[in-house]
Scaffold this motif. Sequence first.
Motif, PDB file in Angstrom:
ATOM      1  N   VAL A 151      -3.774   3.641   5.841  1.00 27.57           N
ATOM      2  CA  VAL A 151      -4.674   3.250   5.120  1.00 27.57           C
ATOM      3  C   VAL A 151      -6.061   3.719   5.515  1.00 27.57           C
ATOM      4  O   VAL A 151      -6.574   3.518   6.681  1.00 27.57           O
ATOM      5  CB  VAL A 151      -4.780   1.569   5.347  1.00 27.57           C
ATOM      6  CG1 VAL A 151      -5.724   0.866   4.468  1.00 27.57           C
ATOM      7  CG2 VAL A 151      -3.274   0.870   5.216  1.00 27.57           C
ATOM      8  N   MET A 193      -9.532   8.142  -4.384  1.00 26.29           N
ATOM      9  CA  MET A 193      -8.563   7.191  -4.512  1.00 26.29           C
ATOM     10  C   MET A 193      -9.093   5.741  -4.223  1.00 26.29           C
ATOM     11  O   MET A 193      -8.663   4.637  -4.914  1.00 26.29           O
ATOM     12  CB  MET A 193      -7.353   7.294  -3.288  1.00 26.29           C
ATOM     13  CG  MET A 193      -6.370   6.410  -3.530  1.00 26.29           C
ATOM     14  SD  MET A 193      -5.088   6.351  -2.248  1.00 26.29           S
ATOM     15  CE  MET A 193      -6.162   5.412  -1.169  1.00 26.29           C
ATOM     16  N   ALA A 194     -10.071   5.533  -3.343  1.00 21.29           N
ATOM     17  CA  ALA A 194     -10.533   4.267  -3.013  1.00 21.29           C
ATOM     18  C   ALA A 194     -11.347   3.535  -4.105  1.00 21.29           C
ATOM     19  O   ALA A 194     -11.543   2.394  -4.371  1.00 21.29           O
ATOM     20  CB  ALA A 194     -11.301   4.176  -1.559  1.00 21.29           C
ATOM     21  N   LYS A 195     -11.814   4.442  -5.017  1.00 22.32           N
ATOM     22  CA  LYS A 195     -12.653   3.793  -6.024  1.00 22.32           C
ATOM     23  C   LYS A 195     -11.581   3.502  -7.186  1.00 22.32           C
ATOM     24  O   LYS A 195     -12.233   2.800  -8.199  1.00 22.32           O
ATOM     25  CB  LYS A 195     -13.409   5.148  -6.719  1.00 22.32           C
ATOM     26  CG  LYS A 195     -14.247   5.534  -5.945  1.00 22.32           C
ATOM     27  CD  LYS A 195     -15.209   6.898  -5.994  1.00 22.32           C
ATOM     28  CE  LYS A 195     -16.411   7.298  -5.221  1.00 22.32           C
ATOM     29  NZ  LYS A 195     -16.844   8.617  -5.630  1.00 22.32           N
ATOM     30  N   TYR A 210      -7.203  -1.252   7.226  1.00 23.95           N
ATOM     31  CA  TYR A 210      -7.448  -0.088   7.946  1.00 23.95           C
ATOM     32  C   TYR A 210      -7.331  -0.674   9.564  1.00 23.95           C
ATOM     33  O   TYR A 210      -6.711   0.023  10.578  1.00 23.95           O
ATOM     34  CB  TYR A 210      -8.634   0.565   7.613  1.00 23.95           C
ATOM     35  CG  TYR A 210      -9.374   1.735   8.789  1.00 23.95           C
ATOM     36  CD1 TYR A 210      -8.417   2.959   8.904  1.00 23.95           C
ATOM     37  CD2 TYR A 210     -10.058   1.396   9.384  1.00 23.95           C
ATOM     38  CE1 TYR A 210      -9.083   4.155   9.392  1.00 23.95           C
ATOM     39  CE2 TYR A 210     -10.384   2.529  10.484  1.00 23.95           C
ATOM     40  CZ  TYR A 210      -9.981   3.580  10.505  1.00 23.95           C
ATOM     41  OH  TYR A 210     -10.216   4.715  11.625  1.00 23.95           O
ATOM     42  N   TYR A 216     -10.806   2.254   1.724  1.00 19.35           N
ATOM     43  CA  TYR A 216      -9.849   1.458   0.759  1.00 19.35           C
ATOM     44  C   TYR A 216      -9.927   0.100   1.127  1.00 19.35           C
ATOM     45  O   TYR A 216     -10.193  -0.793   0.198  1.00 19.35           O
ATOM     46  CB  TYR A 216      -8.244   2.140   1.031  1.00 19.35           C
ATOM     47  CG  TYR A 216      -7.588   1.276  -0.158  1.00 19.35           C
ATOM     48  CD1 TYR A 216      -7.516   1.475  -1.331  1.00 19.35           C
ATOM     49  CD2 TYR A 216      -6.683   0.448   0.646  1.00 19.35           C
ATOM     50  CE1 TYR A 216      -6.598   0.668  -2.223  1.00 19.35           C
ATOM     51  CE2 TYR A 216      -6.022  -0.417  -0.301  1.00 19.35           C
ATOM     52  CZ  TYR A 216      -5.865   0.022  -1.509  1.00 19.35           C
ATOM     53  OH  TYR A 216      -5.080  -0.871  -2.488  1.00 19.35           O
ATOM     54  N   ASP A 217      -9.758  -0.273   2.588  1.00 20.70           N
ATOM     55  CA  ASP A 217      -9.605  -1.708   2.904  1.00 20.70           C
ATOM     56  C   ASP A 217     -10.007  -1.829   4.492  1.00 20.70           C
ATOM     57  O   ASP A 217      -9.168  -1.430   5.226  1.00 20.70           O
ATOM     58  CB  ASP A 217      -8.537  -2.444   2.471  1.00 20.70           C
ATOM     59  CG  ASP A 217      -8.429  -3.853   2.971  1.00 20.70           C
ATOM     60  OD1 ASP A 217      -9.084  -4.359   3.788  1.00 20.70           O
ATOM     61  OD2 ASP A 217      -7.739  -4.470   2.239  1.00 20.70           O
ATOM     62  N   TRP A 241      -9.238  10.671   0.245  1.00 19.47           N
ATOM     63  CA  TRP A 241      -8.878   9.339   0.018  1.00 19.47           C
ATOM     64  C   TRP A 241      -9.959   8.526  -0.670  1.00 19.47           C
ATOM     65  O   TRP A 241     -10.089   7.581  -1.297  1.00 19.47           O
ATOM     66  CB  TRP A 241      -8.565   8.353   1.558  1.00 19.47           C
ATOM     67  CG  TRP A 241      -7.207   8.672   1.970  1.00 19.47           C
ATOM     68  CD1 TRP A 241      -6.784   9.431   2.828  1.00 19.47           C
ATOM     69  CD2 TRP A 241      -6.046   8.118   1.155  1.00 19.47           C
ATOM     70  NE1 TRP A 241      -5.631   9.457   3.144  1.00 19.47           N
ATOM     71  CE2 TRP A 241      -4.984   8.583   1.971  1.00 19.47           C
ATOM     72  CE3 TRP A 241      -5.486   7.222   0.227  1.00 19.47           C
ATOM     73  CZ2 TRP A 241      -3.671   8.343   1.908  1.00 19.47           C
ATOM     74  CZ3 TRP A 241      -4.537   7.286  -0.083  1.00 19.47           C
ATOM     75  CH2 TRP A 241      -3.169   7.640   0.815  1.00 19.47           C
ATOM     76  N   LYS A 242     -11.337   9.258  -0.365  1.00 18.37           N
ATOM     77  CA  LYS A 242     -12.468   8.536  -1.099  1.00 18.37           C
ATOM     78  C   LYS A 242     -12.464   8.538  -2.334  1.00 18.37           C
ATOM     79  O   LYS A 242     -12.793   7.412  -3.173  1.00 18.37           O
ATOM     80  CB  LYS A 242     -13.835   9.520  -0.787  1.00 18.37           C
ATOM     81  CG  LYS A 242     -14.179   9.358   0.658  1.00 18.37           C
ATOM     82  CD  LYS A 242     -15.323  10.196   1.102  1.00 18.37           C
ATOM     83  CE  LYS A 242     -15.828  10.195   2.261  1.00 18.37           C
ATOM     84  NZ  LYS A 242     -16.869  11.024   2.904  1.00 18.37           N
ATOM     85  N   PHE A 259       0.990  -1.180  -0.126  1.00 18.98           N
ATOM     86  CA  PHE A 259       0.078   0.060   0.003  1.00 18.98           C
ATOM     87  C   PHE A 259       0.934   1.155   0.094  1.00 18.98           C
ATOM     88  O   PHE A 259       0.614   2.109  -0.681  1.00 18.98           O
ATOM     89  CB  PHE A 259      -0.968  -0.002   1.303  1.00 18.98           C
ATOM     90  CG  PHE A 259      -1.859   1.000   1.046  1.00 18.98           C
ATOM     91  CD1 PHE A 259      -2.976   1.184   0.691  1.00 18.98           C
ATOM     92  CD2 PHE A 259      -1.337   2.250   2.063  1.00 18.98           C
ATOM     93  CE1 PHE A 259      -3.991   2.352   0.769  1.00 18.98           C
ATOM     94  CE2 PHE A 259      -2.327   3.572   2.213  1.00 18.98           C
ATOM     95  CZ  PHE A 259      -3.382   3.308   1.393  1.00 18.98           C
TER      96      PHE A 259
END
Length: 117
Positions: free
Chosen positions: A53, A114-116, A62, A57-58, A111-112, A44
């Motif tokens: 994290v 990025m998580a996609k 996390y 994302y996970d 991060w929202k 990561f």
Amino acid sequence: ATAKNTQKENEATTETLEPEVSNPSAEVHRSMVFDAQVERILEFRRKFGTFCVPKAYDDRLYAVETAWRSHYRARQKGKKVVMSDYRFNRLSDLNFIDAKSLYPKGMHSGWKSMAKL
């Protein structure tokens, strides 16, 4: 008679281990799981440049990262925690805690997207 002797030897061996390690094979398994989680966190970091994290994302990664951070800080303060010397030293070698201080608070808001990915 041989089975009883073996059982007594196993009990004697177990008693000489540290109190936290009542089952050596379980400790080996926990170390292997820990090492695998470290590799996931390192992957990561290579990908995104941080150990932080985001939950989006996970969830599991996390939770692991958050627990490690909490246990690590408590141990630094001298509190008794479940983190072994091996784990503490491994995370220290990675600069795991100090790396978070390089990023500003509120970073998780970005991060929202990025998580996609």
